[in-house]
Design a protein around this motif. Structure first.
Motif: not given
Length: 244
Positions: A81-82, A85, A89, A157
Protein backbone atom coordinates in the motif's frame (compact mmCIF):
# COMPACT_ATOMS: atom_id res chain seq x y z
CA UNK A 1 -4.13 -8.25 -3.17
CA UNK A 2 -5.49 -11.09 -1.08
CA UNK A 3 -5.65 -10.61 2.70
CA UNK A 4 -3.13 -13.43 3.14
CA UNK A 5 -0.66 -11.68 0.82
CA UNK A 6 -1.11 -8.38 2.60
CA UNK A 7 -0.64 -9.92 6.05
CA UNK A 8 2.51 -11.70 4.84
CA UNK A 9 4.04 -8.44 3.57
CA UNK A 10 3.16 -6.70 6.83
CA UNK A 11 4.60 -9.58 8.88
CA UNK A 12 7.86 -9.51 6.90
CA UNK A 13 8.17 -5.77 7.57
CA UNK A 14 7.51 -6.35 11.28
CA UNK A 15 10.05 -9.17 11.38
CA UNK A 16 12.78 -7.05 9.79
CA UNK A 17 12.07 -4.16 12.18
CA UNK A 18 12.32 -6.43 15.25
CA UNK A 19 15.54 -8.02 14.02
CA UNK A 20 17.14 -4.62 13.62
CA UNK A 21 15.96 -3.31 16.98
CA UNK A 22 16.87 -6.33 19.13
CA UNK A 23 20.08 -8.32 18.64
CA UNK A 24 19.06 -11.01 21.14
CA UNK A 25 15.94 -12.38 19.49
CA UNK A 26 15.51 -16.08 18.87
CA UNK A 27 13.15 -17.65 16.34
CA UNK A 28 10.94 -18.63 19.28
CA UNK A 29 10.86 -14.99 20.46
CA UNK A 30 9.79 -13.89 16.99
CA UNK A 31 7.07 -16.53 16.81
CA UNK A 32 5.64 -15.41 20.15
CA UNK A 33 5.79 -11.69 19.32
CA UNK A 34 4.18 -12.13 15.91
CA UNK A 35 1.69 -14.79 16.96
CA UNK A 36 2.80 -17.35 14.38
CA UNK A 37 4.44 -20.78 14.38
CA UNK A 38 8.17 -21.50 14.35
CA UNK A 39 7.72 -22.97 10.87
CA UNK A 40 6.22 -19.68 9.65
CA UNK A 41 9.14 -17.74 11.18
CA UNK A 42 11.61 -20.04 9.40
CA UNK A 43 9.83 -19.51 6.06
CA UNK A 44 9.74 -15.74 6.61
CA UNK A 45 13.45 -15.58 7.44
CA UNK A 46 14.25 -17.57 4.30
CA UNK A 47 12.07 -15.24 2.23
CA UNK A 48 13.80 -12.18 3.69
CA UNK A 49 17.18 -13.64 2.73
CA UNK A 50 15.86 -14.34 -0.78
CA UNK A 51 14.91 -10.66 -1.03
CA UNK A 52 18.46 -9.62 -0.13
CA UNK A 53 17.92 -8.86 3.55
CA UNK A 54 21.15 -9.87 5.41
CA UNK A 55 19.63 -11.92 8.22
CA UNK A 56 22.40 -13.25 10.48
CA UNK A 57 22.02 -16.25 12.78
CA UNK A 58 24.09 -17.62 15.67
CA UNK A 59 23.80 -21.37 16.13
CA UNK A 60 23.73 -23.25 19.41
CA UNK A 61 22.49 -22.42 22.92
CA UNK A 62 21.91 -18.72 23.40
CA UNK A 63 22.04 -18.08 19.67
CA UNK A 64 19.68 -15.71 17.92
CA UNK A 65 18.84 -13.97 14.66
CA UNK A 66 19.47 -10.32 13.85
CA UNK A 67 20.13 -7.68 11.22
CA UNK A 68 23.27 -5.54 11.20
CA UNK A 69 22.34 -2.25 12.87
CA UNK A 70 23.75 -0.23 9.99
CA UNK A 71 21.71 -2.18 7.45
CA UNK A 72 18.93 -0.18 5.83
CA UNK A 73 20.82 3.10 5.56
CA UNK A 74 19.93 4.32 2.12
CA UNK A 75 17.41 1.50 1.67
CA UNK A 76 13.64 1.72 1.71
CA UNK A 77 11.29 -1.06 2.75
CA UNK A 78 7.72 -0.40 1.70
CA UNK A 79 4.48 -2.28 2.09
CA UNK A 80 2.31 -2.83 -0.97
CA UNK A 81 0.00 0.00 0.00
CA UNK A 82 2.82 2.42 0.83
CA UNK A 83 4.44 1.69 -2.53
CA UNK A 84 1.20 2.46 -4.41
CA UNK A 85 0.68 5.70 -2.49
CA UNK A 86 4.29 6.81 -3.10
CA UNK A 87 4.08 6.09 -6.85
CA UNK A 88 0.90 8.15 -7.11
CA UNK A 89 2.56 11.02 -5.21
CA UNK A 90 5.51 10.92 -7.60
CA UNK A 91 3.18 10.98 -10.59
CA UNK A 92 1.38 14.02 -9.17
CA UNK A 93 4.69 15.81 -8.59
CA UNK A 94 5.76 15.08 -12.19
CA UNK A 95 2.68 16.96 -13.39
CA UNK A 96 3.60 20.16 -11.55
CA UNK A 97 4.50 23.02 -13.91
CA UNK A 98 7.80 23.91 -12.21
CA UNK A 99 10.71 21.66 -13.28
CA UNK A 100 13.08 22.88 -10.55
CA UNK A 101 14.12 20.14 -8.09
CA UNK A 102 11.80 17.57 -9.66
CA UNK A 103 13.44 17.10 -13.05
CA UNK A 104 14.66 13.62 -12.12
CA UNK A 105 11.43 12.26 -10.69
CA UNK A 106 10.86 9.92 -13.64
CA UNK A 107 14.25 8.33 -12.98
CA UNK A 108 13.45 8.11 -9.26
CA UNK A 109 10.16 6.40 -10.07
CA UNK A 110 11.86 3.85 -12.34
CA UNK A 111 14.44 3.06 -9.67
CA UNK A 112 11.71 2.71 -7.06
CA UNK A 113 9.74 0.25 -9.19
CA UNK A 114 12.92 -1.68 -10.04
CA UNK A 115 13.71 -2.11 -6.33
CA UNK A 116 10.48 -3.97 -5.55
CA UNK A 117 10.29 -7.71 -5.11
CA UNK A 118 9.00 -9.37 -8.33
CA UNK A 119 5.60 -10.25 -6.84
CA UNK A 120 5.07 -6.68 -5.62
CA UNK A 121 6.26 -5.25 -8.94
CA UNK A 122 3.69 -7.30 -10.86
CA UNK A 123 0.84 -6.13 -8.62
CA UNK A 124 1.83 -2.47 -8.89
CA UNK A 125 2.22 -2.68 -12.66
CA UNK A 126 -1.41 -3.82 -12.86
CA UNK A 127 -2.59 -0.94 -10.69
CA UNK A 128 -0.78 1.71 -12.71
CA UNK A 129 -3.10 1.14 -15.66
CA UNK A 130 -6.08 1.91 -13.40
CA UNK A 131 -4.86 5.25 -11.99
CA UNK A 132 -5.02 8.45 -14.05
CA UNK A 133 -3.42 11.77 -13.12
CA UNK A 134 -5.06 14.62 -14.98
CA UNK A 135 -4.85 18.39 -14.85
CA UNK A 136 -5.97 20.70 -12.07
CA UNK A 137 -9.65 20.97 -11.25
CA UNK A 138 -11.51 24.09 -12.36
CA UNK A 139 -11.89 27.04 -10.01
CA UNK A 140 -15.60 26.25 -9.61
CA UNK A 141 -14.88 22.66 -8.60
CA UNK A 142 -12.11 23.69 -6.19
CA UNK A 143 -14.42 26.23 -4.55
CA UNK A 144 -16.91 23.50 -3.65
CA UNK A 145 -14.27 20.90 -2.76
CA UNK A 146 -14.00 19.47 0.76
CA UNK A 147 -11.39 16.94 2.00
CA UNK A 148 -12.40 13.30 2.36
CA UNK A 149 -12.86 11.74 5.77
CA UNK A 150 -10.49 8.98 6.83
CA UNK A 151 -13.18 6.27 6.88
CA UNK A 152 -14.35 7.06 3.34
CA UNK A 153 -10.77 7.15 2.06
CA UNK A 154 -9.99 3.81 3.69
CA UNK A 155 -13.06 2.08 2.24
CA UNK A 156 -12.50 3.41 -1.29
CA UNK A 157 -8.76 2.69 -1.38
CA UNK A 158 -9.16 -0.78 0.09
CA UNK A 159 -11.92 -1.59 -2.38
CA UNK A 160 -9.73 -0.37 -5.25
CA UNK A 161 -6.61 -2.26 -4.14
CA UNK A 162 -8.33 -5.50 -3.13
CA UNK A 163 -11.02 -5.45 -5.84
CA UNK A 164 -14.02 -5.46 -3.54
CA UNK A 165 -17.35 -3.73 -3.98
CA UNK A 166 -18.11 -0.57 -2.01
CA UNK A 167 -21.53 0.72 -0.91
CA UNK A 168 -21.92 4.49 -1.14
CA UNK A 169 -24.20 7.21 0.09
CA UNK A 170 -23.71 9.80 -2.66
CA UNK A 171 -24.89 13.35 -3.28
CA UNK A 172 -24.95 14.15 -7.00
CA UNK A 173 -24.41 17.49 -8.72
CA UNK A 174 -28.12 18.31 -8.32
CA UNK A 175 -27.92 17.70 -4.58
CA UNK A 176 -29.91 14.45 -4.68
CA UNK A 177 -28.89 11.78 -2.19
CA UNK A 178 -28.76 8.20 -3.50
CA UNK A 179 -27.43 4.85 -2.38
CA UNK A 180 -25.06 3.07 -4.76
CA UNK A 181 -23.05 -0.13 -4.87
CA UNK A 182 -20.01 0.11 -7.12
CA UNK A 183 -16.89 -1.66 -8.29
CA UNK A 184 -14.07 0.90 -7.80
CA UNK A 185 -12.19 -0.02 -10.96
CA UNK A 186 -10.30 3.18 -11.86
CA UNK A 187 -9.16 6.31 -9.99
CA UNK A 188 -8.70 9.78 -11.51
CA UNK A 189 -7.11 12.83 -9.90
CA UNK A 190 -7.88 16.34 -11.11
CA UNK A 191 -5.98 17.96 -8.24
CA UNK A 192 -7.13 18.35 -5.57
CA UNK A 193 -10.27 16.34 -6.43
CA UNK A 194 -10.31 12.56 -6.76
CA UNK A 195 -12.87 10.64 -8.80
CA UNK A 196 -13.61 6.94 -8.68
CA UNK A 197 -14.81 5.30 -11.89
CA UNK A 198 -16.46 1.94 -11.84
CA UNK A 199 -19.45 -0.21 -12.51
CA UNK A 200 -22.58 1.18 -10.85
CA UNK A 201 -25.06 -1.60 -10.06
CA UNK A 202 -27.93 0.89 -9.67
CA UNK A 203 -27.43 2.30 -13.18
CA UNK A 204 -26.01 -0.94 -14.65
CA UNK A 205 -23.29 1.08 -16.38
CA UNK A 206 -19.89 2.68 -15.88
CA UNK A 207 -20.20 5.87 -13.84
CA UNK A 208 -17.81 8.41 -12.32
CA UNK A 209 -18.19 9.61 -8.74
CA UNK A 210 -16.58 12.72 -7.31
CA UNK A 211 -15.13 11.40 -4.09
CA UNK A 212 -15.80 14.46 -1.93
CA UNK A 213 -19.53 14.08 -2.70
CA UNK A 214 -19.50 10.67 -1.04
CA UNK A 215 -21.10 10.98 2.39
CA UNK A 216 -20.55 7.38 3.49
CA UNK A 217 -18.58 4.46 2.09
CA UNK A 218 -18.69 0.89 3.37
CA UNK A 219 -16.47 -1.90 2.12
CA UNK A 220 -18.18 -5.09 1.02
CA UNK A 221 -16.59 -8.52 1.13
CA UNK A 222 -17.95 -9.23 -2.36
CA UNK A 223 -15.04 -9.34 -4.84
CA UNK A 224 -15.17 -8.14 -8.43
CA UNK A 225 -13.11 -8.85 -11.53
CA UNK A 226 -11.52 -6.12 -13.60
CA UNK A 227 -13.53 -5.01 -16.62
CA UNK A 228 -11.92 -4.47 -20.05
CA UNK A 229 -10.33 -1.08 -20.60
CA UNK A 230 -12.67 -0.48 -23.55
CA UNK A 231 -15.58 -0.28 -21.07
CA UNK A 232 -14.07 3.02 -19.83
CA UNK A 233 -13.33 4.57 -23.22
CA UNK A 234 -16.33 6.88 -23.11
CA UNK A 235 -15.68 7.91 -19.48
CA UNK A 236 -12.10 8.99 -20.19
CA UNK A 237 -12.47 10.13 -23.81
CA UNK A 238 -11.91 13.83 -23.01
CA UNK A 239 -9.38 13.35 -20.21
CA UNK A 240 -5.73 14.18 -20.81
CA UNK A 241 -3.91 12.21 -18.15
CA UNK A 242 -0.88 10.08 -17.38
CA UNK A 243 -0.52 6.89 -15.38
CA UNK A 244 1.87 6.72 -12.40
Amino acid sequence: MRATDRSRFERLDATAARLKDDAGLTAKDLAEQLGVSLRTVSRDLALLRDRGVPVEADRGRGGGVRLPRNWGVGKLSLTYREAVELLVCLAIAEQLPSPWLIANLAAVRRKLVASFAPSLKDKIAGLRSRILIGGSASAAVVESFSPLGAEITEALLTGFLEQKRVRLSYRDVEGRLTGREIEPQWLLLNAPVWYVMGWDYKREAVRSFRCDRILEAHLSETPFTLRPARDFDEAIADIRAIRP
